[in-house]
Motif scaffolding. Structure first.
Motif, PDB file in Angstrom:
ATOM      1  N   LEU A   1      -0.709  -2.080  -0.330  1.00 42.94           N
ATOM      2  CA  LEU A   1      -1.189  -0.960  -0.233  1.00 42.94           C
ATOM      3  C   LEU A   1      -1.179  -0.263   1.034  1.00 42.94           C
TER       4      LEU A   1
ATOM      5  N   PHE B   1       3.994  -6.371  -4.484  1.00 44.96           N
ATOM      6  CA  PHE B   1       3.679  -5.596  -5.765  1.00 44.96           C
ATOM      7  C   PHE B   1       3.938  -6.408  -7.102  1.00 44.96           C
TER       8      PHE B   1
ATOM      9  N   ARG C   1       6.880  -4.911   0.682  1.00 46.46           N
ATOM     10  CA  ARG C   1       5.888  -4.240  -0.092  1.00 46.46           C
ATOM     11  C   ARG C   1       6.120  -4.279  -1.667  1.00 46.46           C
TER      12      ARG C   1
END
Length: 291
Positions: free
Chosen positions: A226, A241, A237
């Protein structure tokens, strides 16, 4: 000339020794039957332990409150605030994931305590004396814990799923595949997550440390992702996720947080592979280390 001494009287042989000649213990036979121990005995022992300690009742009790309570509360709030037709494309089972994500912390805690608490109290020495086969002890703990964790999780999520499907009258009817994934699949996944915690507790041998590591494993990847705003970190990232545990849990309800990453039953196979590798490593360490 010395007077010959008479022979000393021999001590009477107790009846319980039998008096057999040539044997230091005579013909004594123990009244206690001697049997060859097996995995079933270890499982019976671990079942007695896990059902007789207060931590089991507390953690599973809190788990039920979180999963059932939050699952029903979320469904009631959604139904109360939904407009006509807004839930037509939603899977009603998916609203149970909110409570299950918090409840999984309880399963993780119980998994760690199943092994690590015995090292803290010193009870592990008694356990290993009664059953010198260390791999058998760990296998028995894993079997008993997995059965308990799966049973409690399955009953909880099935209750929430049936209630949510009834409360959310405007949502569509889940398919057979969605029912299987939203009850059986997610229960197996959470039980494997707890089993991984049990294995980590055996490796770390410290309750607080192992629980902290497992909670970090559950929450840290998603939290870190985040805050990765840089474009150069986009690949990392996305991976965090896609493979974070909350995202994988959502896959069982066909509401994945991302468009990429695991789909279908993939999270279950990932969890199974990681847990099996960790279990093999824990058995190897257990054979090499002192109790």
């Amino acid at each position: 000339m010395s007077t010959p001494q008479p022979p000393m009287p021999q001590a009477a042989v107790p009846d319980w020794q039998g008096g057999a000649a040539g044997s230091p213990y005579g013909g004594y036979t123990s009244p206690i039957p001697v049997v060859r121990t097996h995995l079933g005995h270890a499982i019976a022992s671990e079942w007695t332990k896990i059902r007789s300690v207060r931590s089991t009742m507390w953690t599973l009790g809190v788990f039920l409150v979180l999963v059932v309570g939050i699952g029903l509360l979320v469904a009631a709030l959604v139904e109360a605030n939904a407009s006509d037709g807004s839930l037509a494309s939603d899977n009603p089972l998916s609203f149970g994931v909110f409570g299950l994500l918090l409840g999984s912390i309880c399963i993780i805690t119980l998994g760690v305590l199943t092994t690590a608490s015995e090292y803290g109290t010193g009870m592990i020495r008694t356990t290993m004396t009664a059953c010198p086969s260390r791999s058998r002890v760990l296998a028995a703990k894993a079997i008993v814990f997995f059965a308990v964790a799966f049973s409690v999780t399955f009953v909880s999520v099935l209750l929430v799923a049936l209630a949510d499907a009834s409360i959310l009258s405007g949502a569509r009817s889940p398919s057979t595949q969605e029912w299987l994934k939203g009850t059986l699949g997610i229960s197996l996944y959470v039980a494997l997550l707890g089993l991984l915690s049990l294995v980590l507790g055996s490796v770390i041998r410290h309750s607080a440390g192992a629980i902290t590591i497992m909670i970090g494993l559950v929450l840290a990847p998603l939290v870190l992702a985040l805050f990765m705003f840089s474009e150069s970190l986009s690949g990392l990232r996305d991976a965090l996720f896609n493979y974070s545990i909350p995202s994988q849990m959502s896959v069982f309800y066909t509401t994945s947080l991302t468009n990429d990453g695991p789909t279908g039953w993939d999270p279950l196979w990932i969890a199974l592979g990681v847990t099996a590798a960790a279990f093999a490593g824990a058995v190897s360490l257990l054979q090499k280390r002192d109790v």
